[in-house]
Design a protein around this motif. Structure first.
Motif, PDB file in Angstrom:
ATOM      1  N   ARG A 210       0.762  -1.020   0.216  1.00 11.73           N
ATOM      2  CA  ARG A 210       0.066   0.305  -0.277  1.00 11.73           C
ATOM      3  C   ARG A 210       0.540   0.953   0.027  1.00 11.73           C
ATOM      4  NH1 ARG A 210      -4.219  -1.268   4.789  1.00 11.73           N
ATOM      5  NH2 ARG A 210      -5.622  -3.209   3.919  1.00 11.73           N
TER       6      ARG A 210
ATOM      7  N   ARG B 119       1.917   2.039  -3.524  1.00 11.08           N
ATOM      8  CA  ARG B 119       1.298   2.904  -3.794  1.00 11.08           C
ATOM      9  C   ARG B 119       0.887   4.114  -3.681  1.00 11.08           C
ATOM     10  NH1 ARG B 119      -2.097  -0.801  -8.142  1.00 11.08           N
ATOM     11  NH2 ARG B 119      -1.890  -2.706  -6.769  1.00 11.08           N
ATOM     12  N   ALA B 120       0.832   4.702  -2.561  1.00  8.26           N
ATOM     13  CA  ALA B 120       1.003   5.726  -2.279  1.00  8.26           C
ATOM     14  C   ALA B 120       2.054   6.902  -2.501  1.00  8.26           C
ATOM     15  CB  ALA B 120       0.928   5.833  -0.173  1.00  8.26           C
TER      16      ALA B 120
ATOM     17  N   LEU C 140      -3.148  10.273   1.325  1.00  3.00           N
ATOM     18  CA  LEU C 140      -3.183   8.831   1.138  1.00  3.00           C
ATOM     19  C   LEU C 140      -3.079   7.628   2.379  1.00  3.00           C
ATOM     20  CD1 LEU C 140      -0.795  10.458  -1.052  1.00  3.00           C
ATOM     21  CD2 LEU C 140      -1.467   9.487  -2.556  1.00  3.00           C
TER      22      LEU C 140
ATOM     23  N   ASP D  57      -4.683   4.278   3.822  1.00  2.00           N
ATOM     24  CA  ASP D  57      -5.801   2.991   4.135  1.00  2.00           C
ATOM     25  C   ASP D  57      -6.973   3.039   5.259  1.00  2.00           C
ATOM     26  OD1 ASP D  57      -4.352   2.584   6.249  1.00  2.00           O
ATOM     27  OD2 ASP D  57      -2.666   0.965   6.336  1.00  2.00           O
TER      28      ASP D  57
ATOM     29  N   ASP E 259      -8.344   6.304  -0.865  1.00  2.00           N
ATOM     30  CA  ASP E 259      -8.285   5.099   0.038  1.00  2.00           C
ATOM     31  C   ASP E 259      -7.837   4.074  -0.386  1.00  2.00           C
ATOM     32  OD1 ASP E 259      -8.790   2.820   1.647  1.00  2.00           O
ATOM     33  OD2 ASP E 259     -11.108   3.071   0.955  1.00  2.00           O
ATOM     34  N   LEU E 260      -6.370   3.589   0.374  1.00  2.00           N
ATOM     35  CA  LEU E 260      -5.479   2.665  -0.361  1.00  2.00           C
ATOM     36  C   LEU E 260      -5.713   0.567   0.217  1.00  2.00           C
ATOM     37  CD1 LEU E 260      -2.756   4.607  -0.533  1.00  2.00           C
ATOM     38  CD2 LEU E 260      -3.642   4.121  -2.319  1.00  2.00           C
TER      39      LEU E 260
ATOM     40  N   TRP F 204     -10.812   3.840  -7.266  1.00  2.00           N
ATOM     41  CA  TRP F 204      -8.884   3.715  -7.597  1.00  2.00           C
ATOM     42  C   TRP F 204      -8.837   2.410  -7.814  1.00  2.00           C
ATOM     43  CZ3 TRP F 204      -4.001   1.240  -5.958  1.00  2.00           C
ATOM     44  CH2 TRP F 204      -4.706   1.574  -4.632  1.00  2.00           C
ATOM     45  N   GLN F 205      -8.319   1.477  -7.029  1.00  2.00           N
ATOM     46  CA  GLN F 205      -8.049   0.191  -7.235  1.00  2.00           C
ATOM     47  C   GLN F 205      -8.504  -0.759  -7.902  1.00  2.00           C
ATOM     48  OE1 GLN F 205      -7.941  -0.925  -2.279  1.00  2.00           O
ATOM     49  NE2 GLN F 205     -10.164   0.004  -2.025  1.00  2.00           N
TER      50      GLN F 205
ATOM     51  N   VAL G 185      -4.887   2.735 -11.847  1.00  2.00           N
ATOM     52  CA  VAL G 185      -4.354   3.298 -11.273  1.00  2.00           C
ATOM     53  C   VAL G 185      -3.190   4.289 -12.370  1.00  2.00           C
ATOM     54  CG1 VAL G 185      -2.010   3.413 -10.142  1.00  2.00           C
ATOM     55  CG2 VAL G 185      -3.529   1.503  -9.924  1.00  2.00           C
TER      56      VAL G 185
ATOM     57  N   GLU H 289      -5.691   7.308 -11.758  1.00  2.00           N
ATOM     58  CA  GLU H 289      -5.789   7.864 -10.442  1.00  2.00           C
ATOM     59  C   GLU H 289      -6.298   9.308 -10.128  1.00  2.00           C
ATOM     60  OE1 GLU H 289      -6.422   7.462  -7.201  1.00  2.00           O
ATOM     61  OE2 GLU H 289      -6.918   5.582  -9.384  1.00  2.00           O
TER      62      GLU H 289
END
Lengths: 729, 301
Positions: free
Chosen positions: A115, A118-119, A204, A206, A241-242, A685-686, A692, A695
């Motif tokens: 995560r 990704r952030a 960014l 979770d 939200d990741l 986004w997920q 991605v 995004e």
């Protein structure tokens, strides 16, 4: 990328509907009816005169209808004209605050990237898609929050470098404190960079419940919400939200030692507590115990959903010194919390200094005679006793280097000088244990002044103040429901005689209010009998009566040996916790007088950093706050002389609160966390990996404008239809 | 609606087959109870010979001439009747048009009117002649007062095919030359043609001192243009097809069409011709009463 300009790019598929008015028009033309017409010359004349107007009207109507569909679809897809800078005020430079969640749940790795990765990627994208002239700041949502770039940076390349260099912490995150930092940053930027007309804050994260919905009450919550509201009004806040809603995780929550102090050759129990935070049962999970990097034992366990399992590992240490114990659970998607470390100073012997305030020639006449026996009852029979008591007179207190001893017992010492009081206090600060027994020689005023002055909290040595000696016979002690660890061992052990211990004289003690002091045992009349308090890094214990038989028959009682042993264990308890801290806590200690000027800390990753040394002369402390990752830390040059080693080990563990990967969902976020706060919440986004790239990062209010445009087009369309239809009436 | 009046309704007429029956229905419906015409035409004075054309009364064949020359000539007398009615029926393609609102096509309606007028005229002992035309004169029946003349008139009308262009101006000039005897010229046409040319034809009739009645036969759809859906209008009389949205065009079309009607009306008034607009969804009594009033005018002159 064009798709990157939409919040719901999938909705753009409906743009095909824009062709519908044209299609209907064409179909209408195809599906016409045919009639013969006699008065054609007049129709032709009408067409000839009106064809231009008709064409214009027709195309206008068609355009309006097509545009109407486009506007509605575009509004639903929520455009983000971030790149073109059309957000709210065209062309105005924006101050973008990137807030990266660095709590260790962000290390969760559902695919090939965590995560946090990704952030980082999204953060880079936000920077890459920004307009020239935008300024960036970077804050780590951690505990404590870290401001990486505090004043707006206008050099994207360097800023991207900062993002790339970000490292996840192994700690939690303090959202409230982070918001306070963000507010400061925004205020400073508004003051110093007024040309940055707009402000955006990107979270960014979770959205872990532990971070976003911590257990807080009252004023803290009110302040948090007010601050959030101010932020939401001042800046466009976007929460990206990741997280994954059904994330499974296991963690080693605890690795404990049954005894507070471990000696060579003694079998000790290591207890591990493993928890399954997920909703699926986990069977046949391998649990390994590593000591100094070598595998010592393993166990296979089954974990029920949401359940905890405690596993015991008996172990005998063969060599003295600091041992690094690691408990390792089979890897899952979040590996950080599958390791638990324990830095264990294993002693050759427990060295105890007994200061005898009333030395005497006769056997069992001096204040410490019974005590020395009780400390090491098997001395002489065993080749090597576990506890080695050394008896000295009170005069020797200043001569001895207390750091060689794990614990100091002071029995019926009449009074203390300033210097002695300082030595005792610094011994406590260093992590030593002090046990005071009183007696006829004790001068209560001196004790209260030197050791228990109520106004000098930093110099206090005693957990309670001495009032006056009381002479009345008591034939029993009150264990206070065995709540205190000192006496838990006596529960259900009536024969041990604790309850019937006779005391005929004692000092009445007064426990100061608002202190951490606890009464472990009381007399049957209710007066405190044993009071203890953690002070500095160590612990001080005060027993209201004598260690010998002067005021009490306790030394002859069966409870005496176990009580003394428990006192020793309690007093030395500070050492292991001192070496085992949580991520974010500061490592440190008293620098032994013989050691050099500096302390180097070897981090788990292998690099070495220098610790800060403060103080001078005999009392120098070192401290090292940078415990952002978990693992074993080695402090070079900080070893105690007693350990006969050059370095000391410290274990830094994660706070497994963060292992709970439950998220706050969108509804909770708007209802419980940020009620009434203006922000945007992005989750979609997920949906796919390809998305991605799409995004987006900012939600503008443009879709609202589009809806207004659609409304205007509906009105225009109606008017046009009426206007052209007027020709038909 | 009285029983006889229903025979004036085009919807009723559409259900009747045969022009004679239709004509009879109309006239019986209209003139039920009327007196016979007080004008009895008579003449004994020989005027000239002329060639026989189909439909001429065989009674006036000069058999002597036939015996000598093998050619059929008719003897013509001055003032055969006191009234002569010339029916000029437009049989051009545009007359074929019939909208959904109308029960009869313009041609059928005009035929009914013509038939009814012929019947009425003959009933009243007057003479009636017929010319059908499009871009040229297709048939020309000399006027005759013989009741049996009706059959011939009706036959000619029923035989007429509407499949050519119109050209009223030259036709009217031609006919004005050919119709020697003064009378009432009844024009039954939609006049979808060059209006000034047509008007100059009328002027020629007036010059010949004919009484002119213009029955402008129009379909309701042509007057109201009620179409809603996109329509391909297929032009008659060699005009092109047009695909268009009729709602958008309606206003402009109606303006054009009204301008055309006004032009015709003004032209007729200038020529002192009677102008009567006939909608094919309207009863036929309008046509009859207009004719009768014209005839009265003529009779009183």
């Amino acid at each position: 990328m064009l798709l990157g300009l939409w919040v719901h790019p999938a909705m753009l598929g409906w743009l095909a509907a824009a062709g519908v008015p044209l299609l209907i028009h064409l179909l209408n033309r195809r599906r016409h009816r045919e009639i013969e017409w006699a008065a054609m010359q007049y129709l032709l004349a009408a067409i000839r005169k009106n064809s231009r107007r008709l064409k214009i009207e027709q195309w206008l109507l068609l355009a309006v209808r097509t545009l109407l569909v486009v506007a509605i679809v575009a509004a639903v897809a929520e455009p983000v004209l971030e790149r073109s800078g059309l957000l709210t005020r065209i062309g105005q430079p924006t101050h973008k605050v990137l807030v990266m969640d660095a709590s260790y749940s962000m290390a969760y790795k559902p695919a090939d990237r965590s995560r946090f990765d990704r952030a980082k990627q999204l953060a880079e994208q936000i920077v890459a898609e920004s307009s020239q002239g935008d300024g960036f700041t970077l804050v780590l949502l951690a505990d404590p929050p870290q401001v990486i770039v505090g004043t707006p940076s206008f050099a994207p390349t360097e800023f991207l470098g900062e993002i790339a260099a970000l490292k996840i912490t192994h700690g939690g995150a303090d959202l409230a404190a982070t918001l306070a930092k963000i507010e400061q940053i925004l205020q400073a930027a508004r003051r110093e960079y007024p040309r940055l007309g707009q402000q955006q804050v990107f979270f960014l994260s979770d959205l872990g419940r532990t971070t976003w919905a911590p257990d807080a009450t009252g004023a803290a919550v009110a302040e948090f919400r007010e601050r959030s509201q101010r932020l939401g009004d001042a800046a466009v806040m976007t929460v990206i939200d990741l997280g994954q809603s059904a994330a499974e995780n296991m963690a080693v929550e605890q690795l404990r030692l049954a005894d507070p102090i471990v000696t060579v050759g003694q079998e000790t129990q290591l207890a591990a507590e493993v928890r399954n935070f997920g909703r699926q049962p986990k069977s046949r999970q391998m649990l390994e115990l590593l000591i100094d990097g070598r595998r010592a034992a393993d166990r296979v366990i089954d974990l029920p959903p949401g359940g905890r399992v405690t596993v015991g590992f008996p172990h005998r240490f063969d060599a003295p010194g600091d041992h690094a114990v690691e408990l390792r659970l089979a890897a899952d998607l979040l590996d950080v919390d599958n390791h638990r470390y324990l830095a264990l100073p294993v002693k050759d012997q427990i060295r105890v200094l007994c200061v005898d305030g009333r030395p005497s020639g006769g056997e069992f006449k001096s204040a410490t005679d019974y005590l020395a026996v009780a400390l090491s009852p098997a001395a002489g029979q065993q080749l090597r006793a576990r506890v080695r008591p050394e008896v000295v007179s009170e005069r020797a207190l200043l001569d001895a280097d207390l750091t060689h001893f794990d614990c100091v017992f002071l029995c019926d010492v009449a009074q203390f000088t300033d210097r002695e009081a300082r030595v005792l206090r610094s011994y406590l600060n260093w992590g030593g244990g002090l046990v005071f027994f009183l007696g006829p020689q004790v001068m209560a005023d001196n004790y209260n002044r030197q050791l228990a002055h109520p106004t000098a909290e930093d110099h206090r040595v005693l957990p309670a103040q001495l009032l006056r000696p009381v002479e009345e016979a008591h034939y029993g002690l009150n264990p206070l429901q065995y709540r205190h660890p000192l006496v838990t061992a006596f529960r259900d052990q009536e024969q041990a005689g604790l309850l019937t211990t006779p005391v005929h004289k004692y000092f009445k003690l007064q426990v100061p209010e608002k202190s951490r002091a606890q009464v472990a045992v009381a007399l049957d009349g209710g007066d405190p009998f044993i009071v203890e308090e953690p002070l500095g890094r160590g612990r001080s214990i005060l027993v209201a009566t004598t260690a010998d038989a002067t005021w009490t028959a306790m030394p002859m009682w069966p409870s005496y040996v176990p009580i003394v042993q428990e006192l020793l264990m309690l007093a030395t308890r500070g050492q292991i916790p001192e070496h085992n801290v949580l991520v974010g806590q500061t490592l440190g200690g008293l620098l032994p007088s013989a050691s050099g000027q500096s302390v180097d800390i070897r981090l788990p990753a292998g690099e070495t950093k220098r610790a800060t040394v403060t103080g001078d002369g005999a009392e120098r402390y070192w401290s090292f706050p940078d415990t952002a990752t978990s693992g074993i830390f080695q402090a070079q040059g900080a070893a105690r002389p007693a350990n006969q080693a050059t370095s000391e080990s410290f274990a830094v563990n994660v706070n497994t609160v963060e292992s709970d990967l439950t998220q706050v969902d969108a509804e909770e976020l708007s209802r419980d966390v940020w009620p009434g706060v203006r922000y945007y919440h992005r989750t979609n986004w997920q949906n796919s990996d390809a998305a991605v790239d799409a995004e987006i990062v900012v939600r503008s209010r443009l879709h609202l404008w589009l809806l207004w445009l659609a409304l205007a087009l509906v009105v225009t369309e109606s008017f046009l239809t009426w206007f052209t239809g007027r020709q038909a009436r | 609606m009285d029983a006889y009046q229903k025979y004036l309704d085009p919807r009723t007429l559409a259900r009747l087959h045969g022009l004679e029956l239709r004509a009879r229905s109309i006239v019986e419906g209209y003139v039920a109870g009327m007196h016979r015409s007080p004008y009895h035409g008579f003449s004994v004075e020989f005027a000239e010979h002329r060639e026989y054309v189909p439909g001429d009364d065989l009674r006036y064949v000069d058999w002597k001439v036939f015996g000598k020359t093998d050619k059929i000539y008719l003897k013509q007398y001055e003032e055969e009747t006191n009234l002569v009615c010339y029916l000029l029926l437009d049989t051009s393609e545009s007359m074929r048009y019939k909208s959904e609102q109308a029960a009869l096509s313009k041609l059928e309606y005009a035929q009914c009117v013509a038939a009814a007028l012929a019947y009425l005229t003959l009933q009243q002992q007057d003479s009636v002649g017929l010319a059908t035309f499009d871009q040229e004169v297709r048939t020309l029946l000399r006027p005759s007062g013989n009741p049996s003349h009706l059959k011939q008139l009706l036959h000619v009308m029923e035989e007429s095919r509407a499949d050519r262009k119109t050209s009223t101006g030259p036709i009217f000039h031609d006919l004005a030359e050919r119709l020697k005897k003064r009378g009432i010229v009844v024009i039954l046409s939609d006049l979808f043609d060059d209006v000034p040319a047509m008007l100059s034809g009328l002027k020629h009739f007036r010059h010949r001192r004919h009484e002119v009645v213009v029955f402008h036969v129009l379909d309701p759809a042509e007057l109201d243009f009620p179409f809603q859906r996109t329509t391909l209008f297929k032009g008659l009389e060699q005009l092109p097809d047009v695909l268009s949205d009729p709602r958008a065009l309606r206003k402009a079309y109606l303006a054009e069409f009204q301008a055309f009607i006004r032009q015709v009306q003004l032209g007729c008034r200038a020529q002192r011709a009677d102008y009567v607009q006939l909608r094919t969804d309207q009863p036929l009594d309008l046509a009859l009463s207009s004719y009768l009033s014209s005839r009265l005018t003529r009779a009183t002159q």
